[in-house]
Write a protein that holds these residues in place. Structure first.
Motif, PDB file in Angstrom:
ATOM      1  N   LEU A   1       1.604  -0.909 -14.589  1.00 11.78           N
ATOM      2  CA  LEU A   1       0.270  -0.335 -14.743  1.00 11.78           C
ATOM      3  C   LEU A   1       0.320   1.115 -15.225  1.00 11.78           C
ATOM      4  O   LEU A   1      -0.639   1.591 -15.854  1.00 11.78           O
ATOM      5  N   GLN A   2       1.411   1.806 -14.950  1.00 13.84           N
ATOM      6  CA  GLN A   2       1.541   3.192 -15.411  1.00 13.84           C
ATOM      7  C   GLN A   2       1.410   3.307 -16.926  1.00 13.84           C
ATOM      8  O   GLN A   2       0.987   4.343 -17.453  1.00 13.84           O
ATOM      9  N   THR A   3       1.763   2.243 -17.617  1.00 12.21           N
ATOM     10  CA  THR A   3       1.768   2.279 -19.088  1.00 12.21           C
ATOM     11  C   THR A   3       0.415   1.927 -19.687  1.00 12.21           C
ATOM     12  O   THR A   3       0.269   1.928 -20.914  1.00 12.21           O
ATOM     13  N   THR A   4      -0.583   1.640 -18.859  1.00 14.31           N
ATOM     14  CA  THR A   4      -1.860   1.142 -19.387  1.00 14.31           C
ATOM     15  C   THR A   4      -2.896   2.228 -19.634  1.00 14.31           C
ATOM     16  O   THR A   4      -3.982   1.927 -20.127  1.00 14.31           O
ATOM     17  N   GLY A   5      -2.607   3.486 -19.268  1.00 13.51           N
ATOM     18  CA  GLY A   5      -3.574   4.536 -19.561  1.00 13.51           C
ATOM     19  C   GLY A   5      -3.677   5.581 -18.479  1.00 13.51           C
ATOM     20  O   GLY A   5      -3.152   5.398 -17.367  1.00 13.51           O
ATOM     21  N   PRO A   6      -4.376   6.672 -18.740  1.00 16.44           N
ATOM     22  CA  PRO A   6      -4.464   7.785 -17.789  1.00 16.44           C
ATOM     23  C   PRO A   6      -5.256   7.482 -16.530  1.00 16.44           C
ATOM     24  O   PRO A   6      -5.144   8.209 -15.539  1.00 16.44           O
ATOM     25  N   GLU A   7      -6.089   6.429 -16.561  1.00 23.31           N
ATOM     26  CA  GLU A   7      -6.854   6.070 -15.372  1.00 23.31           C
ATOM     27  C   GLU A   7      -6.298   4.830 -14.688  1.00 23.31           C
ATOM     28  O   GLU A   7      -6.979   4.178 -13.894  1.00 23.31           O
TER      29      GLU A   7
ATOM     30  N   ILE B   1       0.833  -1.210   0.000  1.00 23.69           N
ATOM     31  CA  ILE B   1       0.000   0.000   0.000  1.00 23.69           C
ATOM     32  C   ILE B   1       0.866   1.258   0.000  1.00 23.69           C
ATOM     33  O   ILE B   1       0.619   2.206  -0.758  1.00 23.69           O
ATOM     34  N   LEU B   2       1.892   1.287   0.835  1.00 24.57           N
ATOM     35  CA  LEU B   2       2.742   2.474   0.920  1.00 24.57           C
ATOM     36  C   LEU B   2       3.644   2.627  -0.299  1.00 24.57           C
ATOM     37  O   LEU B   2       4.024   3.734  -0.665  1.00 24.57           O
ATOM     38  N   GLY B   3       3.997   1.503  -0.936  1.00 27.39           N
ATOM     39  CA  GLY B   3       4.842   1.570  -2.122  1.00 27.39           C
ATOM     40  C   GLY B   3       4.091   1.988  -3.369  1.00 27.39           C
ATOM     41  O   GLY B   3       4.617   2.725  -4.214  1.00 27.39           O
ATOM     42  N   MET B   4       2.850   1.554  -3.493  1.00 22.28           N
ATOM     43  CA  MET B   4       2.087   1.808  -4.719  1.00 22.28           C
ATOM     44  C   MET B   4       1.765   3.280  -4.931  1.00 22.28           C
ATOM     45  O   MET B   4       1.674   3.758  -6.068  1.00 22.28           O
ATOM     46  N   ILE B   5       1.601   4.037  -3.856  1.00 23.47           N
ATOM     47  CA  ILE B   5       1.206   5.440  -3.999  1.00 23.47           C
ATOM     48  C   ILE B   5       2.249   6.243  -4.767  1.00 23.47           C
ATOM     49  O   ILE B   5       1.912   7.223  -5.443  1.00 23.47           O
ATOM     50  N   GLN B   6       3.516   5.852  -4.688  1.00 20.77           N
ATOM     51  CA  GLN B   6       4.563   6.594  -5.387  1.00 20.77           C
ATOM     52  C   GLN B   6       4.330   6.593  -6.895  1.00 20.77           C
ATOM     53  O   GLN B   6       4.636   7.575  -7.585  1.00 20.77           O
ATOM     54  N   PHE B   7       3.792   5.492  -7.402  1.00 17.74           N
ATOM     55  CA  PHE B   7       3.543   5.370  -8.841  1.00 17.74           C
ATOM     56  C   PHE B   7       2.155   5.881  -9.206  1.00 17.74           C
ATOM     57  O   PHE B   7       1.976   6.539 -10.228  1.00 17.74           O
ATOM     58  N   ALA B   8       1.188   5.571  -8.352  1.00 15.95           N
ATOM     59  CA  ALA B   8      -0.190   5.988  -8.642  1.00 15.95           C
ATOM     60  C   ALA B   8      -0.321   7.505  -8.636  1.00 15.95           C
ATOM     61  O   ALA B   8      -1.096   8.068  -9.424  1.00 15.95           O
ATOM     62  N   LEU B   9       0.435   8.157  -7.762  1.00 14.06           N
ATOM     63  CA  LEU B   9       0.284   9.604  -7.617  1.00 14.06           C
ATOM     64  C   LEU B   9       0.731  10.351  -8.875  1.00 14.06           C
ATOM     65  O   LEU B   9       0.191  11.419  -9.189  1.00 14.06           O
ATOM     66  N   ILE B  10       1.697   9.791  -9.593  1.00  9.57           N
ATOM     67  CA  ILE B  10       2.153  10.434 -10.837  1.00  9.57           C
ATOM     68  C   ILE B  10       1.015  10.481 -11.851  1.00  9.57           C
ATOM     69  O   ILE B  10       0.715  11.519 -12.449  1.00  9.57           O
ATOM     70  N   VAL B  11       0.352   9.336 -12.024  1.00 11.01           N
ATOM     71  CA  VAL B  11      -0.760   9.262 -12.977  1.00 11.01           C
ATOM     72  C   VAL B  11      -1.962  10.037 -12.451  1.00 11.01           C
ATOM     73  O   VAL B  11      -2.662  10.726 -13.206  1.00 11.01           O
ATOM     74  N   TYR B  12      -2.216   9.934 -11.150  1.00 13.39           N
ATOM     75  CA  TYR B  12      -3.366  10.605 -10.538  1.00 13.39           C
ATOM     76  C   TYR B  12      -3.259  12.123 -10.681  1.00 13.39           C
ATOM     77  O   TYR B  12      -4.240  12.806 -10.989  1.00 13.39           O
ATOM     78  N   THR B  13      -2.059  12.643 -10.489  1.00 15.08           N
ATOM     79  CA  THR B  13      -1.839  14.089 -10.611  1.00 15.08           C
ATOM     80  C   THR B  13      -2.120  14.568 -12.025  1.00 15.08           C
ATOM     81  O   THR B  13      -2.745  15.619 -12.233  1.00 15.08           O
ATOM     82  N   ALA B  14      -1.690  13.787 -12.997  1.00 15.02           N
ATOM     83  CA  ALA B  14      -1.930  14.156 -14.392  1.00 15.02           C
ATOM     84  C   ALA B  14      -3.404  14.054 -14.762  1.00 15.02           C
ATOM     85  O   ALA B  14      -3.916  14.854 -15.559  1.00 15.02           O
ATOM     86  N   ASP B  15      -4.105  13.086 -14.184  1.00 14.59           N
ATOM     87  CA  ASP B  15      -5.501  12.844 -14.542  1.00 14.59           C
ATOM     88  C   ASP B  15      -6.462  13.773 -13.801  1.00 14.59           C
ATOM     89  O   ASP B  15      -7.383  14.346 -14.391  1.00 14.59           O
ATOM     90  N   VAL B  16      -6.249  13.925 -12.506  1.00 13.15           N
ATOM     91  CA  VAL B  16      -7.162  14.700 -11.666  1.00 13.15           C
ATOM     92  C   VAL B  16      -6.674  16.124 -11.464  1.00 13.15           C
ATOM     93  O   VAL B  16      -7.457  17.071 -11.397  1.00 13.15           O
ATOM     94  N   GLY B  17      -5.352  16.266 -11.361  1.00 11.95           N
ATOM     95  CA  GLY B  17      -4.772  17.580 -11.096  1.00 11.95           C
ATOM     96  C   GLY B  17      -4.611  17.803  -9.604  1.00 11.95           C
ATOM     97  O   GLY B  17      -5.607  17.891  -8.873  1.00 11.95           O
ATOM     98  N   LEU B  18      -3.372  17.837  -9.143  1.00  7.01           N
ATOM     99  CA  LEU B  18      -3.099  18.011  -7.713  1.00  7.01           C
ATOM    100  C   LEU B  18      -2.086  19.122  -7.512  1.00  7.01           C
ATOM    101  O   LEU B  18      -1.131  19.249  -8.274  1.00  7.01           O
ATOM    102  N   THR B  19      -2.283  19.891  -6.461  1.00  8.99           N
ATOM    103  CA  THR B  19      -1.258  20.857  -6.057  1.00  8.99           C
ATOM    104  C   THR B  19      -0.185  20.116  -5.286  1.00  8.99           C
ATOM    105  O   THR B  19      -0.373  18.973  -4.851  1.00  8.99           O
TER     106      THR B  19
END
Length: 409
Positions: A180-186, A48-66
């Motif tokens: 999973l980062q390579t599979t799409g914006p979501e 759980i703690l490791g996955m956020i490092q990768f998910a946050l990159i895609v999430y920021t691009a998709d949702v938009g985060l400060t």
């Protein structure tokens, strides 16, 4: 007369079969099952703690985060761990280990799945904060369960495995996250919710997990304790020494935070907290001090040698990680479960983990600021100073728990 003689014979056979105590029983299959229950929690935590490092990159691009929301979402599980350790450590000492040990993973499965729909920063922050609270329960209870079931001579080895598996979970998350980062914006939806699969497997494995006999004895349920030991570990174990040691202890009250600072527990608590902040052949105390120094030296080398070549930096980093992981195994998993008695064991372990999370959150935010304004050398020297303080604290306050029954501490 014949019947009486026969009863005496049966009793004598039973007495001859009782050869062990909870602290001397050889390794049995149920000990490995207990280990599997706990490493499952550690694996899930690391994932759980490791996955956020990768998910946050895609999430920021998709949702938009400060940048503020990125920091909050990254540190939210650590905030949750602080709360969970304090609440569930104490609660576990009151109502038992087994109930919370199962319920926290039911919650992790549900919360992990809900992350699939977290299309706002505030919702994702809240879900990961709640997941962190559940992980905090795991930090308090999991190692304590291993300590209360497993004999002293193999306790360190098993708790070391628990610590090691956390890293495996983190690495698995890295590989899956990178793919999973390579599979799409979501793809962040699948990254974050994928922890539900691991958590569900752990939950199924934990079905049928009994309460620990030491907690049952502490709460006057001696017959239940005998049944658990006989069913899970065998009929050749004498519980009387454990019962006597637990019942003869003066601190026979329910676990409370204040109990961590009463009498001889004060120094033990102070040591465990400070050691965790900086995070069976060798004595725990000497082992811990040695690897703290091992972790400290590379920091000083890099701080004082600003132009160090790349290969020196790599070696120093590797040595630091070796030292940090080695003493961290003792301070995070072994010492907190051994220095506190049964009635406040998870309260103590939870309190120590909670305090360590405060400093982990602080470090997450402060380290980039220190490096930006004061430089990397100052940051490294600061870390080395903290480790030096830890060595002194360990020398002065740490008890030696190697080859000592946890009921005697």
């Amino acid at each position: 007369m014949h019947g009486y003689t026969r009863q005496l014979g049966i009793r004598r056979i039973k007495m001859e079969r009782i050869n062990y105590t909870l602290e001397t029983v050889p390794l049995r299959s149920f000990h490995l099952r207990v280990l599997s229950y706990t490493i499952g929690g550690s694996l899930t935590d690391g994932y759980i703690l490791g996955m956020i490092q990768f998910a946050l990159i895609v999430y920021t691009a998709d949702v938009g985060l400060t940048s503020v929301w990125q920091g909050l979402i990254t540190s939210s599980p650590l905030m949750g761990v602080f709360v969970g350790c304090l609440i569930f450590g104490r609660l576990s000492d009151k109502i038992g280990r087994q109930k919370i040990y199962t319920l926290d993973f039911i919650a992790i499965v549900i919360l992990s799945l809900l992350q699939f729909f977290a299309d706002s920063a505030s919702l994702l922050f809240t879900l990961r904060l709640l997941i962190g609270i559940c992980i905090g329960a795991e930090y308090s209870i999991g190692p304590a369960i291993v300590a209360e079931f497993v004999p002293g001579r193999i306790r360190e080895k098993m708790l070391s495995v628990v610590c090691m598996v956390w890293t495996i979970g983190y690495v698995i998350a890295a590989y899956i996250g990178a793919w999973l980062q390579t599979t799409g914006p979501e793809s962040w939806k699948w990254m974050l919710s994928s922890s539900a699969v691991i958590a569900l497997i752990v939950l199924l494995i934990r079905i049928g997990m009994p309460e620990t006999p030491r907690w049952l004895i502490m709460n006057g349920k001696i017959d239940e304790a005998r049944k658990v030991v006989e069913d899970k570990l065998g009929s050749d174990i004498d519980l009387e020494p454990t019962i006597e040691e637990i019942q003869n202890r003066k601190s026979a009250q329910k676990g409370q935070i204040k109990d961590l600072f009463i009498g001889g527990q004060g120094k033990k608590t102070a040591f465990a907290v400070i050691a965790m902040i900086i995070v069976d052949k060798f004595p725990r105390k000497q082992f811990t001090m040695f690897f703290m120094v091992v972790a400290l030296v590379p920091l000083l080398i890099l701080a004082l040698w600003s132009g160090a070549p790349a290969w020196i930096i790599v070696i120093c980093f590797a040595v630091h990680v070796l030292g940090n992981q080695s003493f961290g195994t003792v301070t995070a998993y072994i010492y907190p479960t051994e220095v506190f008695p049964t009635e406040i064991r998870t309260t103590g372990a939870g309190f120590c983990s909670a305090v360590s999370r405060i400093f982990a959150c602080f470090g997450t935010f402060a380290m980039p600021i220190i490096i930006e304004h004061l430089g990397i050398s100052v940051a490294l020297i600061g870390m080395a100073v903290i480790l030096a303080i830890a060595v002194v604290v360990t020398k002065v306050w740490a008890p030696e728990t190697n080859n000592v029954s946890i009921d005697e501490l």
